[in-house]
Design an enzyme around this catalytic site. Structure first.
Site, PDB file in Angstrom:
ATOM      1  N   CYS A 111       0.799  -1.224   0.000  1.00  0.00           N
ATOM      2  CA  CYS A 111       0.000   0.000   0.000  1.00  0.00           C
ATOM      3  C   CYS A 111       0.828   1.269   0.000  1.00  0.00           C
ATOM      4  CB  CYS A 111      -0.955  -0.024   1.188  1.00  0.00           C
ATOM      5  SG  CYS A 111      -1.913  -1.558   1.281  1.00  0.00           S
ATOM      6  N   HIS A 243      -3.537   6.549   0.481  1.00  0.00           N
ATOM      7  CA  HIS A 243      -3.868   5.195   0.031  1.00  0.00           C
ATOM      8  C   HIS A 243      -5.328   4.937   0.326  1.00  0.00           C
ATOM      9  CE1 HIS A 243      -4.259   0.926  -0.185  1.00  0.00           C
ATOM     10  NE2 HIS A 243      -4.279   0.776   1.134  1.00  0.00           N
ATOM     11  N   ASN A 273      -9.981  -1.290  -2.648  1.00  0.00           N
ATOM     12  CA  ASN A 273      -8.589  -1.098  -2.266  1.00  0.00           C
ATOM     13  C   ASN A 273      -7.711  -1.862  -3.246  1.00  0.00           C
ATOM     14  OD1 ASN A 273      -6.021  -1.359  -1.107  1.00  0.00           O
ATOM     15  ND2 ASN A 273      -6.798  -1.532   0.977  1.00  0.00           N
TER      16      ASN A 273
END
Length: 316
Positions: A111, A243, A273
């Protein structure tokens, strides 16, 4: 010092909706998933579709408007490579028909991968090794998810983003900030499939509360550090792009860091995500919506698996 010349992304055609998940797990309504995660649907790669495939399609899009012969280095960030070896970046160089007198390497990061990629790109440019870098962030976490893992299946989507980072003397020389705390390595992990436990099927395991606590403890300090390094103030930043982890976590961090809502970009409703690809996809979406414009200062903040974290300021 560096300029983001272009960004493109590619998402797989398969779409997994909240309604699809709810049919498998009736105790989780579609609305509950949306409220908790901030996602209504996410894109999932085919069984035979890899991070390389997604990256290649994103690259095809970007080279419609950018001369690929200018590229002199490839940085490929993924935690789901096609092979343990060879390096996926090398395969991408060949399949795209890029020059052979260029560098190409993979780096394994999640990430925070996009921010780390920018730091690597800046270093290559500052040292004179490269001038125009193809930064690829591509992930297919869905291949690591157990079909009965309803929690992680609501969060993660597959995708790839490609960012061209150029040398630009007209841009300010902003400093980056990165950090590592490997003591939390086993709180977001694929334990099986590599050398230590190679016999078993790779499966992702995540302790969500631990990841949340890690972010809460480290991101405010990271924001302060990057501002201090660049002798900047919070109010001087035009936009913050974190993120895209989950809407709940992002809103909590925004409030914790005292960032005004109008300066905080979140758009993961139909994407989910996408790990290292999430920040560049968000940057592209913000640009398309006119939220990012020429001359703005944008802070990018990545954090997660590792634990690792990083932040930087980009001048558009």
């Amino acid at each position: 010092m560096i300029n983001i010349a272009a960004i493109e992304y590619y998402l797989p055609k398969n779409i997994l909706t909240n309604e699809d998940i709810s049919r498998e797990f009736p105790e989780w309504s579609a609305e509950k998933i949306k409220t908790k995660i901030g996602v209504e649907s996410r894109h999932i790669a085919d069984d035979a579709e890899t991070a390389f495939d997604l990256a290649f399609k994103a690259c095809e899009k970007i080279f419609k408007n950018y001369d690929k012969n200018k590229i002199d280095f490839i940085l490929f960030c993924t935690q789901s490579p096609d092979y343990f070896l060879p390096t996926t970046a090398c395969i991408l160089q060949d399949k795209l028909g890029l020059p052979k007198n260029i560098g190409a390497l993979d780096f394994n990061l999640g990430c925070s991968g996009f921010v780390y990629g920018l730091t690597l790109a800046k270093g290559l440019i500052a040292s004179g090794v490269a001038k125009n870098i193809l930064l690829v962030t591509a992930e297919t976490y869905s291949k690591f998810l157990d079909k009965n893992d309803k929690s992680n299946r609501t969060i993660f989507g597959d995708g790839a983003a490609v960012t061209i980072v150029e040398k630009d003397e007209s841009k300010a020389n902003y400093q980056f900030s990165v950090g590592t705390d490997g003591s939390g390595f086993n709180n977001l992990i694929v334990e099986n499939g590599a050398a230590r436990n190679k016999a078993e099927q790779p499966t992702l395991f995540m302790k969500g509360p631990k990841i949340f606590t890690f972010a809460v403890e480290n991101i405010p300090m990271l924001i302060n550090d990057i501002l201090e390094k660049n002798k900047a103030k919070l109010e001087e930043i035009d936009l913050f792009v974190f993120h895209q982890a989950s809407s709940y976590m992002l809103n909590y961090l925004r409030n914790l860091c005292n960032i005004p809502e109008e300066k905080f970009f979140v758009d993961m409703k139909n994407i989910g995500n996408t790990v290292s690809a999430s920040i560049p996809i968000a940057l592209k979406l913000a640009w398309e919506k006119g939220i990012i414009r020429e001359g703005l200062k944008v802070m990018v903040v990545g954090f997660g698996v590792g634990y690792s974290w990083g932040a930087g300021i980009l001048e558009f």
